[in-house]
Design a protein around this motif. Sequence first.
Motif, short mmCIF file in Angstrom:
data_model
loop_
_atom_site.label_atom_id
_atom_site.label_comp_id
_atom_site.label_asym_id
_atom_site.label_seq_id
_atom_site.Cartn_x
_atom_site.Cartn_y
_atom_site.Cartn_z
N ARG A 7 0.83 -1.20 0.00
CA ARG A 7 0.00 0.00 0.00
C ARG A 7 0.87 1.26 0.00
N LEU A 8 1.94 1.24 0.78
CA LEU A 8 2.86 2.38 0.82
C LEU A 8 3.49 2.59 -0.56
N GLU A 9 3.88 1.51 -1.20
CA GLU A 9 4.50 1.62 -2.52
C GLU A 9 3.51 2.19 -3.54
N SER A 62 3.90 6.14 -5.43
CA SER A 62 4.00 6.20 -6.89
C SER A 62 3.01 7.19 -7.49
N ARG A 63 2.07 7.69 -6.67
CA ARG A 63 1.08 8.62 -7.18
C ARG A 63 1.62 10.05 -7.19
N ARG A 64 1.16 10.82 -8.16
CA ARG A 64 1.60 12.22 -8.23
C ARG A 64 0.75 13.11 -7.33
N ASP A 68 -6.76 12.51 3.00
CA ASP A 68 -6.73 11.30 3.80
C ASP A 68 -5.63 10.35 3.33
N GLU A 69 -5.36 10.35 2.03
CA GLU A 69 -4.29 9.50 1.51
C GLU A 69 -2.92 10.02 1.95
N ALA A 70 -2.77 11.33 2.02
CA ALA A 70 -1.50 11.90 2.50
C ALA A 70 -1.26 11.52 3.96
N ASP A 71 -2.33 11.56 4.76
CA ASP A 71 -2.19 11.14 6.16
C ASP A 71 -1.82 9.66 6.24
N GLU A 72 -2.44 8.86 5.39
CA GLU A 72 -2.14 7.43 5.37
C GLU A 72 -0.69 7.19 4.95
N LEU A 73 -0.20 7.97 4.00
CA LEU A 73 1.18 7.85 3.54
C LEU A 73 2.15 8.09 4.70
N VAL A 74 1.91 9.13 5.47
CA VAL A 74 2.80 9.45 6.60
C VAL A 74 2.79 8.31 7.61
N LEU A 75 1.59 7.79 7.93
CA LEU A 75 1.48 6.71 8.90
C LEU A 75 2.21 5.45 8.42
N LEU A 76 2.00 5.07 7.16
CA LEU A 76 2.64 3.87 6.62
C LEU A 76 4.15 4.04 6.51
N TYR A 77 4.60 5.25 6.20
CA TYR A 77 6.05 5.52 6.16
C TYR A 77 6.66 5.31 7.54
N ALA A 96 17.07 -4.48 1.49
CA ALA A 96 17.18 -3.61 0.32
C ALA A 96 15.80 -3.09 -0.10
N ASP A 97 14.81 -3.99 -0.14
CA ASP A 97 13.47 -3.57 -0.54
C ASP A 97 12.86 -2.58 0.45
N LEU A 98 13.01 -2.89 1.74
CA LEU A 98 12.45 -1.99 2.74
C LEU A 98 13.15 -0.65 2.76
N SER A 99 14.46 -0.65 2.60
CA SER A 99 15.23 0.60 2.58
C SER A 99 14.78 1.48 1.41
N ARG A 100 14.63 0.83 0.24
CA ARG A 100 14.17 1.58 -0.93
C ARG A 100 12.78 2.16 -0.69
N LEU A 101 11.89 1.38 -0.05
CA LEU A 101 10.53 1.82 0.19
C LEU A 101 10.49 2.98 1.19
#
Length: 321
Positions: free
Chosen positions: A16-18, A22-24, A29-38, A59-64
């Motif tokens: 979900r974070l990935e 990837s969205r522009r 609410d999605e921005a809030d979700e992004l911060v929480l998942l990050y 490596a995958d988690l670091s990139r994410l």
Amino acid sequence: MDLDAYVAEHGGEWRRLEALVSRRWLAADEADELVLLYQRAATHLSIVRSRTPDAVVLADLSRLVLAGRAAITRGNRMSWRPVADFFVTRLPAALYATRWWWLTVSVVMVAAAWGLIAYVLENPRVLMDYYGARPDEASLIDDFVNYYSEYRAGTFFSRVWVNNAMIAAQCLAAGVLIVPVFYLLGQNLIAIGMMGAAMYEAGAGDIYLTYIAPHGFLELTAIFIGGGVGLRIGWSWIAPGPLMTRRESLVHWAREGMVVAVGLVFVLLVAGVLEAWVTPSALPPAVRIGIGGGLWAAFLAYALIWGRVRGQSRPDAFSSR
């Protein structure tokens, strides 16, 4: 720690974070979700690094996590959303909320201007006293027409835009004291009315309207809005209403006045373009007046019709009284 089980447990969050990074564009609410998942992914990365340092997962988690951080930082950069919100919601709502004030000023000022013209035409001595002598009709008409083409269009545009913006700003700023607004509007009234009377006396009333109307509809309305909103600010501390103290009322309406002040800069910019390029142009009078009248009608629809829609949708919508 069972790494496979850990990945299976949190893999949905990582996917979900990935998808979000990837969205522009993101909704609030999605921005809030992004911060929480990050934040959660950063915690997961720390756990995996300390307990099961698998190179592929790390490596995958670091990139994410890096992508999530970049997406959050990107969200703090310049955005056009506040600009769009200003013109789509805040400005029309503020214009609508103060409509009775600036519409009243507009009607009174237009009626007073025509009343002054009629009075002076009935009493020519007033015209002679104002100009110091009876104006030479040919010179008066030439000076009036040549005023709009005396300078290069770009230079003339800058002059009239700054001058009119200053008048509107002065009306807004002086509104808290009320009386200066009447003085500023009165000066404008006398200048327009006496010139109109002189042109009608010289038999050039049609020329006067042809050169005033293309830009005057929008320009004068903007100045009347400045005066009306200024008076609303002044009235806010005289009669704050039952729901606010005088200070709260003054701060509230002064804030709306600032919104209108910024908006009038752009309205007067359009009026300046009309005055510099359309008013003195070789277009037929009907076309010049039609352009100015059309833009004026569009602005009134923006302020009164769209302003009503946006004002009702605002969570902090307020009364115009």
